[in-house]
Design a protein around this motif. Sequence first.
Motif, PDB file in Angstrom:
ATOM      1  N   LEU A 191       0.517  -1.118   0.043  1.00 17.22           N
ATOM      2  CA  LEU A 191      -0.032  -0.103  -0.045  1.00 17.22           C
ATOM      3  C   LEU A 191       0.714   1.388   0.081  1.00 17.22           C
ATOM      4  O   LEU A 191       0.563   2.352  -0.709  1.00 17.22           O
ATOM      5  CB  LEU A 191      -0.793   0.005   1.306  1.00 17.22           C
ATOM      6  CG  LEU A 191      -2.038  -0.943   1.207  1.00 17.22           C
ATOM      7  CD1 LEU A 191      -2.932  -0.922   2.477  1.00 17.22           C
ATOM      8  CD2 LEU A 191      -3.206  -0.736   0.081  1.00 17.22           C
ATOM      9  N   LYS A 192       1.810   1.269   0.683  1.00 16.60           N
ATOM     10  CA  LYS A 192       2.767   2.260   0.741  1.00 16.60           C
ATOM     11  C   LYS A 192       3.373   2.540  -0.477  1.00 16.60           C
ATOM     12  O   LYS A 192       3.747   3.770  -1.150  1.00 16.60           O
ATOM     13  CB  LYS A 192       3.925   2.073   1.859  1.00 16.60           C
ATOM     14  CG  LYS A 192       3.499   2.394   3.480  1.00 16.60           C
ATOM     15  CD  LYS A 192       4.487   2.265   4.315  1.00 16.60           C
ATOM     16  CE  LYS A 192       3.851   2.793   5.745  1.00 16.60           C
ATOM     17  NZ  LYS A 192       5.005   3.070   6.599  1.00 16.60           N
ATOM     18  N   SER A 193       3.985   1.528  -1.157  1.00 16.63           N
ATOM     19  CA  SER A 193       4.704   1.631  -2.468  1.00 16.63           C
ATOM     20  C   SER A 193       3.750   2.076  -3.588  1.00 16.63           C
ATOM     21  O   SER A 193       4.224   2.530  -4.630  1.00 16.63           O
ATOM     22  CB  SER A 193       5.162   0.171  -2.853  1.00 16.63           C
ATOM     23  OG  SER A 193       4.140  -0.500  -3.306  1.00 16.63           O
ATOM     24  N   ILE A 194       2.263   1.884  -3.496  1.00 19.64           N
ATOM     25  CA  ILE A 194       1.591   2.495  -4.635  1.00 19.64           C
ATOM     26  C   ILE A 194       0.807   3.716  -4.341  1.00 19.64           C
ATOM     27  O   ILE A 194       0.056   4.165  -5.077  1.00 19.64           O
ATOM     28  CB  ILE A 194       0.080   1.305  -4.831  1.00 19.64           C
ATOM     29  CG1 ILE A 194      -0.623   1.394  -3.590  1.00 19.64           C
ATOM     30  CG2 ILE A 194       1.036   0.199  -5.353  1.00 19.64           C
ATOM     31  CD1 ILE A 194      -1.779   0.399  -4.118  1.00 19.64           C
ATOM     32  N   GLY A 195       1.238   4.507  -3.366  1.00 19.74           N
ATOM     33  CA  GLY A 195       0.964   5.900  -2.767  1.00 19.74           C
ATOM     34  C   GLY A 195      -0.535   5.815  -2.175  1.00 19.74           C
ATOM     35  O   GLY A 195      -1.283   7.068  -2.347  1.00 19.74           O
ATOM     36  N   ALA A 196      -0.681   4.621  -1.396  1.00 17.65           N
ATOM     37  CA  ALA A 196      -2.090   4.668  -1.019  1.00 17.65           C
ATOM     38  C   ALA A 196      -2.403   5.892   0.072  1.00 17.65           C
ATOM     39  O   ALA A 196      -3.382   6.249   0.327  1.00 17.65           O
ATOM     40  CB  ALA A 196      -2.118   3.270  -0.035  1.00 17.65           C
ATOM     41  N   ALA A 197      -1.348   6.115   0.842  1.00 18.64           N
ATOM     42  CA  ALA A 197      -1.335   7.179   2.022  1.00 18.64           C
ATOM     43  C   ALA A 197      -1.762   8.506   1.354  1.00 18.64           C
ATOM     44  O   ALA A 197      -2.565   9.091   2.007  1.00 18.64           O
ATOM     45  CB  ALA A 197      -0.080   7.375   2.705  1.00 18.64           C
ATOM     46  N   GLU A 198      -1.004   8.851   0.247  1.00 14.77           N
ATOM     47  CA  GLU A 198      -1.440  10.230  -0.522  1.00 14.77           C
ATOM     48  C   GLU A 198      -3.147  10.252  -0.895  1.00 14.77           C
ATOM     49  O   GLU A 198      -3.643  11.076  -0.368  1.00 14.77           O
ATOM     50  CB  GLU A 198      -0.387  10.330  -1.821  1.00 14.77           C
ATOM     51  CG  GLU A 198       0.894  10.591  -1.335  1.00 14.77           C
ATOM     52  CD  GLU A 198       1.734   9.381  -1.213  1.00 14.77           C
ATOM     53  OE1 GLU A 198       1.146   8.306  -0.900  1.00 14.77           O
ATOM     54  OE2 GLU A 198       2.868   9.457  -1.287  1.00 14.77           O
ATOM     55  N   ARG A 199      -3.363   8.992  -1.479  1.00 14.72           N
ATOM     56  CA  ARG A 199      -4.764   9.236  -1.925  1.00 14.72           C
ATOM     57  C   ARG A 199      -5.813   9.145  -0.741  1.00 14.72           C
ATOM     58  O   ARG A 199      -7.009   9.989  -0.737  1.00 14.72           O
ATOM     59  CB  ARG A 199      -4.991   7.896  -2.509  1.00 14.72           C
ATOM     60  CG  ARG A 199      -4.479   7.914  -4.196  1.00 14.72           C
ATOM     61  CD  ARG A 199      -4.413   6.654  -4.679  1.00 14.72           C
ATOM     62  NE  ARG A 199      -3.899   6.578  -6.220  1.00 14.72           N
ATOM     63  CZ  ARG A 199      -2.523   6.738  -6.483  1.00 14.72           C
ATOM     64  NH1 ARG A 199      -1.729   6.459  -5.580  1.00 14.72           N
ATOM     65  NH2 ARG A 199      -2.206   6.813  -7.786  1.00 14.72           N
ATOM     66  N   LEU A 200      -5.472   8.565   0.373  1.00 18.08           N
ATOM     67  CA  LEU A 200      -6.299   8.469   1.383  1.00 18.08           C
ATOM     68  C   LEU A 200      -6.329   9.771   1.939  1.00 18.08           C
ATOM     69  O   LEU A 200      -7.571  10.280   2.460  1.00 18.08           O
ATOM     70  CB  LEU A 200      -5.682   7.386   2.547  1.00 18.08           C
ATOM     71  CG  LEU A 200      -6.466   7.346   3.855  1.00 18.08           C
ATOM     72  CD1 LEU A 200      -7.480   6.436   3.847  1.00 18.08           C
ATOM     73  CD2 LEU A 200      -5.447   6.803   5.114  1.00 18.08           C
ATOM     74  N   LEU A 201      -5.198  10.579   2.407  1.00 19.79           N
ATOM     75  CA  LEU A 201      -5.438  11.669   3.171  1.00 19.79           C
ATOM     76  C   LEU A 201      -6.081  12.804   2.158  1.00 19.79           C
ATOM     77  O   LEU A 201      -6.585  13.674   2.699  1.00 19.79           O
ATOM     78  CB  LEU A 201      -3.858  12.174   3.249  1.00 19.79           C
ATOM     79  CG  LEU A 201      -3.226  11.496   4.401  1.00 19.79           C
ATOM     80  CD1 LEU A 201      -1.684  11.630   4.530  1.00 19.79           C
ATOM     81  CD2 LEU A 201      -3.626  11.567   5.682  1.00 19.79           C
ATOM     82  N   ARG A 202      -5.759  12.671   0.885  1.00 17.39           N
ATOM     83  CA  ARG A 202      -6.669  13.488  -0.117  1.00 17.39           C
ATOM     84  C   ARG A 202      -8.125  13.217   0.168  1.00 17.39           C
ATOM     85  O   ARG A 202      -8.805  14.258   0.102  1.00 17.39           O
ATOM     86  CB  ARG A 202      -6.328  13.187  -1.544  1.00 17.39           C
ATOM     87  CG  ARG A 202      -6.725  14.222  -2.607  1.00 17.39           C
ATOM     88  CD  ARG A 202      -6.384  14.006  -3.954  1.00 17.39           C
ATOM     89  NE  ARG A 202      -4.960  13.764  -4.022  1.00 17.39           N
ATOM     90  CZ  ARG A 202      -4.223  12.636  -4.630  1.00 17.39           C
ATOM     91  NH1 ARG A 202      -4.988  11.759  -4.930  1.00 17.39           N
ATOM     92  NH2 ARG A 202      -2.989  12.676  -4.776  1.00 17.39           N
ATOM     93  N   ALA A 203      -8.476  12.357   0.336  1.00 21.82           N
ATOM     94  CA  ALA A 203      -9.872  11.983   0.526  1.00 21.82           C
ATOM     95  C   ALA A 203     -10.276  12.549   1.777  1.00 21.82           C
ATOM     96  O   ALA A 203     -11.327  13.127   2.025  1.00 21.82           O
ATOM     97  CB  ALA A 203     -10.289  10.424   0.303  1.00 21.82           C
TER      98      ALA A 203
END
Length: 286
Positions: free
Chosen positions: A32-44
């Motif tokens: 999840l970290k490698s595919i940028g999940a954190a960025e998408r999550l925080l944007r939401a």
Amino acid sequence: EVQVVLCKWLASFEPDEKENILPIHVSHRIKLKSIGAAERLLRAMRLYPRNSDVQLFGCKTILHLTRESQSRRLVSLGAPEMLLEAMGSHAGLVEIQSTACEAFTNLTKYGDHGQHLVDLGALEIVMRAMEAHKSEPVVQEKACETLGYLVRNRSIRLQVLQLEPIEMILGAMDSHPNQAKLQLRACGVIWFLAECQEVQLRLLRLDAGSKIVQAMKNHPHDEELLIQACAAFHRLALEEVNALTIRNLNVVKEIEKATENVPSSIPLRYHARKAKDIILRSSGRT
């Protein structure tokens, strides 16, 4: 709706309970970290601050992603700020409050971001959650756990004391005597707060000693709780006048019972011996 589904999907890759984590879940976390999940999550979370589902599943995913030492990226992306905003916007939702507190614990425990959290106002928000949810043991437990890790830093300890948390922590112990994890976390906070004589005296005046003894009696085979309780008594008894007060609570008897109930625990024997020695020595006994 799409954002809710996305956040729920991200949160589903790992259990909320630490004891249920398997190696596959760690692999999911890395992916999840490698595919940028954190960025998408925080944007939401930023786009939908009033949507409780987005915020809840967002907090859960942040909790999962903070379960390792590599949390600097999350902090740089503003994850602590989003946790605080979620707690503030959804102050009545128990699960958001408890999940965010647990994520703060991870950030302090694994990432050494305690001072940053304090600078952002986390102490005040956590204390507010405890005040608002006195009847909810999960909030009290997770908040005490957060405080317990924050107060390991001496400068933060002084800031915590300025908010006068002692009554609230002892109140949580009184309100939820059968919640072993809460009692454990509360004993841990007391251990670190009782660094100076003034705080030790205040704790004892508020009957902290009796509350710790009751926790030991209610959970006589909980090794971790008994260790924290003995450590707290050792700290509280450093001053002779306090040791006399503690001795009158029959603490030595409870300490001896603890080592009998969990005889194989080396850490418990160590902390029990330290507590017992300082109580008896300061009381004029050998």
